[in-house]
Design a protein around this motif. Structure first.
Motif, PDB file in Angstrom:
ATOM      1  N   SER A  28      55.739 -33.530   0.958  1.00  0.00           N
ATOM      2  CA  SER A  28      57.016 -32.818   0.946  1.00  0.00           C
ATOM      3  C   SER A  28      57.436 -32.429   2.357  1.00  0.00           C
ATOM      4  O   SER A  28      58.610 -32.503   2.715  1.00  0.00           O
ATOM      5  N   TRP A  29      56.471 -32.011   3.175  1.00  0.00           N
ATOM      6  CA  TRP A  29      56.790 -31.657   4.561  1.00  0.00           C
ATOM      7  C   TRP A  29      57.277 -32.876   5.331  1.00  0.00           C
ATOM      8  O   TRP A  29      58.237 -32.805   6.088  1.00  0.00           O
ATOM      9  N   ARG A  30      56.616 -34.007   5.107  1.00  0.00           N
ATOM     10  CA  ARG A  30      57.041 -35.224   5.791  1.00  0.00           C
ATOM     11  C   ARG A  30      58.431 -35.662   5.343  1.00  0.00           C
ATOM     12  O   ARG A  30      59.239 -36.142   6.143  1.00  0.00           O
ATOM     13  N   LEU A  78      61.952 -34.952 -12.913  1.00  0.00           N
ATOM     14  CA  LEU A  78      61.943 -33.586 -12.402  1.00  0.00           C
ATOM     15  C   LEU A  78      62.097 -33.581 -10.888  1.00  0.00           C
ATOM     16  O   LEU A  78      62.822 -32.739 -10.329  1.00  0.00           O
ATOM     17  N   ALA A  79      61.440 -34.515 -10.212  1.00  0.00           N
ATOM     18  CA  ALA A  79      61.567 -34.602  -8.755  1.00  0.00           C
ATOM     19  C   ALA A  79      63.010 -34.885  -8.352  1.00  0.00           C
ATOM     20  O   ALA A  79      63.528 -34.285  -7.399  1.00  0.00           O
ATOM     21  N   VAL A  80      63.666 -35.781  -9.073  1.00  0.00           N
ATOM     22  CA  VAL A  80      65.065 -36.093  -8.774  1.00  0.00           C
ATOM     23  C   VAL A  80      65.950 -34.872  -9.009  1.00  0.00           C
ATOM     24  O   VAL A  80      66.841 -34.555  -8.196  1.00  0.00           O
ATOM     25  N   ARG A 166      56.914 -50.156   6.147  1.00  0.00           N
ATOM     26  CA  ARG A 166      58.198 -49.756   6.722  1.00  0.00           C
ATOM     27  C   ARG A 166      58.617 -48.376   6.213  1.00  0.00           C
ATOM     28  O   ARG A 166      59.197 -47.582   6.959  1.00  0.00           O
ATOM     29  N   PHE A 167      58.310 -48.119   4.938  1.00  0.00           N
ATOM     30  CA  PHE A 167      58.644 -46.807   4.378  1.00  0.00           C
ATOM     31  C   PHE A 167      57.919 -45.696   5.132  1.00  0.00           C
ATOM     32  O   PHE A 167      58.500 -44.643   5.435  1.00  0.00           O
ATOM     33  N   GLY A 168      56.646 -45.902   5.445  1.00  0.00           N
ATOM     34  CA  GLY A 168      55.902 -44.893   6.184  1.00  0.00           C
ATOM     35  C   GLY A 168      56.445 -44.684   7.581  1.00  0.00           C
ATOM     36  O   GLY A 168      56.549 -43.544   8.057  1.00  0.00           O
ATOM     37  N   LEU A 193      64.025 -38.020  -0.977  1.00  0.00           N
ATOM     38  CA  LEU A 193      63.938 -38.229  -2.423  1.00  0.00           C
ATOM     39  C   LEU A 193      62.736 -39.088  -2.772  1.00  0.00           C
ATOM     40  O   LEU A 193      61.987 -38.779  -3.712  1.00  0.00           O
ATOM     41  N   ALA A 194      62.516 -40.174  -2.027  1.00  0.00           N
ATOM     42  CA  ALA A 194      61.386 -41.051  -2.314  1.00  0.00           C
ATOM     43  C   ALA A 194      60.060 -40.319  -2.142  1.00  0.00           C
ATOM     44  O   ALA A 194      59.137 -40.477  -2.958  1.00  0.00           O
ATOM     45  N   ASN A 195      59.954 -39.504  -1.101  1.00  0.00           N
ATOM     46  CA  ASN A 195      58.717 -38.747  -0.895  1.00  0.00           C
ATOM     47  C   ASN A 195      58.508 -37.706  -1.981  1.00  0.00           C
ATOM     48  O   ASN A 195      57.373 -37.462  -2.409  1.00  0.00           O
TER      49      ASN A 195
END
Length: 456
Positions: A28-30, A78-80, A166-168, A193-195
Motif C-alpha cells: 500500500s505504501w508503494r 473491496l479493494a476497488v 515492468r509493473f514493479g 489501484l493495482a497494488n
C-alpha cells in the motif's frame, strides 16, 4: 529446551498472518503512499466472508475451493471500492488526510462486521490439514508450517514481481516521483489501484488459510496491524523480504512470551499474569524500529506539498463564543438529566477535539493516543481518591500532570520521525495503555470500572 522450540514453532501461525499484513502495508505504501491502518481489517473481512460462505450463513454452503474463489473476488472488489471511495478522491490531499481516511476504513469495516456477524469470535472451517509432524523432537501442527511456507512463497513472488517486471519498475517510479511518472506516461492512480488489489487479495488468501488457526474475531484481527506495522517499520516500508521475516519473528516472539508467562519467575498479580504484555511488547518493538529506522524512512513523491492549509485568523471570539456559553450553562441547569448527560458528553468530546487541533492544526502531526491519555488521567483520579484520599481539585491536577508526563514519554519515543509515521507509535501506545493499564484491575478498572467521587 524442547518446549521453547515448540512454542516458537506454534507462533508461526500468528507470525505468518502478521507477516502477510506487513507485506500488505508495504504494498500500500508503494502504491499510494499511505500507511494502510486498515490492513488488519482486510484479513478480518476475508475470514468472516469465508466462514459465512462455508457455513451457509447467507445462502447454501459452498465447497472450500468455491468459497475461496468467491472470497478472493470479493476482496478484489473491496479493494476497488476503497480505492475509489477513500484513496483516489484524496490523491492530492495531505498525507494526514489520507491516513485519517485509512483509519475511517478500519472503523467502518469493523463496525459492519460486528453488526452483521456479532462480536463473539467464530471458529472457521479448516482449509489446511489438521495432521501433526515431528520437528526437532517436538510435535507441531502441519498447518502452522504450511501457512508460514505459503507466506514465504507469496513474499518471494511479490519481491520478484517488483524487481523484474515492468509493473514493479512503474510502481517504484511512481513511489519516487509521481510527477516524473506522469511525464513518462504512467498513471499513478492505476498503479495505486493495482497494488491495492494485489495487497487485498494476497492478505485475504492468507487470512482464509489462517482463520482456523488464529480464529475469526472482529476485535483481535484488526489489531494485528500493530505488530505488522512494527515489521513494516523494520523493513523501512520498502523491503518485502524484511517485512516477511520480521512478521514471522514477531509472531514467534509473542508465542515465547506466552510460554514465559507460565514460568514461576515471571511477574504476576494475585497469581495471574498481568494483561496487556503482548501489546506493551509490540509498542516497545515499534519504538525500537522508529529509533533505528526513523531518520531513514522513505518519503513519497507527491503532486502537492506536505504543508497544511492556512488557518484563518479568528476574530470576534467573545462575540461568537459568549452566546453559546450562556446557552450551554443554562441547558446544564434546566434540562432533564438525560439531556444534561448528553451535553456533558459533548463538552468532553469538544475538549478532546481541541487536542487534535493543537497537534494537527498547529504542529501538522497526527496522534491517536488522546483518548487513551484522557482515560489514563480519569483512572488516575480514581486511584488518587481511593488509595490516597485525594479529592477535588488536587486529584484532577495531579492526574493531568501524570497523564501529561506519559504523553511526553510517548512523544519522545517518536522524536526521530514526523508526519504520518507518528500515528504508528501513538496507535500502538493507545492499545498498550488500554490493555496494560485499563484492563488491569490493580492499576485501572479491570472489567468493572473505577469509582470517582463527585467533586465538592
Amino acid at each position: 529446551m524442547d518446549t521453547v522450540f515448540l512454542f516458537a514453532l506454534l507462533g508461526l501461525g500468528t507470525g505468518a498472518l502478521i507477516a502477510m499484513i506487513a507485506v500488505g502495508v508495504v504494498l500500500s505504501w508503494r502504491g499510494s503512499g499511505t500507511i494502510n491502518i486498515a490492513a488488519g481489517a482486510v484479513v478480518m473481512v476475508a475470514g468472516y466472508l469465508f466462514w459465512s460462505l462455508r457455513t451457509g450463513f447467507f445462502a447454501p454452503a459452498l465447497t472450500t475451493p468455491a468459497a475461496i474463489v468467491v472470497t478472493l473476488l470479493a476482496m478484489a472488489l473491496l479493494a476497488v471500492m476503497v480505492e475509489f471511495a477513500a484513496v483516489k478522491p484524496l490523491r492530492s490531499a495531505s498525507p494526514l488526510a489520507k491516513l485519517v481516511a485509512s483509519i475511517g476504513v478500519l472503523l467502518l469495516l469493523q463496525a459492519v462486521v460486528q453488526l452483521v456477524f456479532g462480536t463473539a469470535p467464530l471458529n472457521s472451517p479448516a482449509v489446511l490439514t489438521d495432521s501433526v509432524v515431528q520437528v526437532g523432537g517436538v510435535t507441531v501442527p502441519v498447518a502452522q508450517l504450511i501457512l508460514a511456507a505459503v507466506v514465504v512463497v507469496i513474499s518471494a513472488a511479490l519481491a520478484a514481481l517488483y524487481r523484474f517486471t515492468r509493473f514493479g519498475i512503474a510502481t517504484r517510479a511512481a513511489s519516487e516521483s509521481e510527477r516524473s511518472a506522469v511525464l513518462a506516461g504512467l498513471s499513478p492512480s492505476s498503479i495505486s489501484l493495482a497494488n491495492s488489489v494485489l495487497a487485498y487479495v494476497t492478505a485475504g488468501f492468507v487470512g482464509i488459510l489462517a482463520a482456523s488457526i488464529v480464529g475469526v474475531s472482529a476485535s483481535t484481527l484488526p489489531l494485528l496491524v500493530i505488530p505488522a506495522l512494527a515489521a513494516a517499520l523494520f523493513a523501512g516500508f520498502s523491503s518485502i523480504w524484511i517485512a516477511c521475516a520480521a512478521g514471522l519473528l514477531i509472531g514467534m516472539a509473542e508465542s515465547l512470551l506466552s510460554y514465559a508467562s507460565t514460568m514461576d519467575w515471571f511477574p504476576t498479580q494475585d497469581g495471574i499474569t498481568p494483561p496487556g504484555l503482548q501489546q506493551l511488547t509490540e509498542f516497545l518493538l515499534i519504538v525500537i524500529a522508529l529509533w533505528w529506522k526513523g531518520s531513514t524512512l522513505p518519503q513519497r513523491g507527491e503532486f502537492v506539498g506536505r504543508s497544511l492549509p492556512a488557518v484563518p485568523r479568528q476574530e470576534h471570539l467573545l462575540r461568537r463564543v459568549g452566546p453559546v456559553f450562556v446557552v450551554g450553562a443554562i441547558a446544564l441547569l434546566v434540562l432533564p438529566s438525560d439531556l444534561r448527560q448528553a451535553i456533558t458528553t459533548g463538552l468532553v468530546a469538544t475538549v478532546l477535539c481541541l487536542s487534535f487541533i493543537v497537534i494537527m492544526g498547529y504542529v501538522g502531526q497526527l496522534s491517536v493516543v488522546q483518548l487513551a491519555l484522557a482515560g489514563f488521567a480519569a483512572f488516575a483520579v480514581s486511584r488518587l481518591g481511593t488509595e490516597f484520599g485525594l479529592g477535588f481539585p488536587a486529584a484532577p491536577i495531579i492526574a493531568v500532570l501524570v497523564a501529561t508526563a506519559l504523553g511526553v514519554g510517548i512523544g519522545a519515543a517518536a522524536l526521530r520521525v514526523r508526519g504520518v509515521t507518528l500515528v504508528v507509535v501513538t496507535l500502538a501506545a493507545a492499545v498498550a495503555i488500554e490493555q496494560f493499564v485499563f484492563a488491569n484491575s490493580e492499576w485501572g478498572g479491570g472489567q468493572t470500572g473505577a469509582p470517582v467521587a463527585s467533586p465538592t
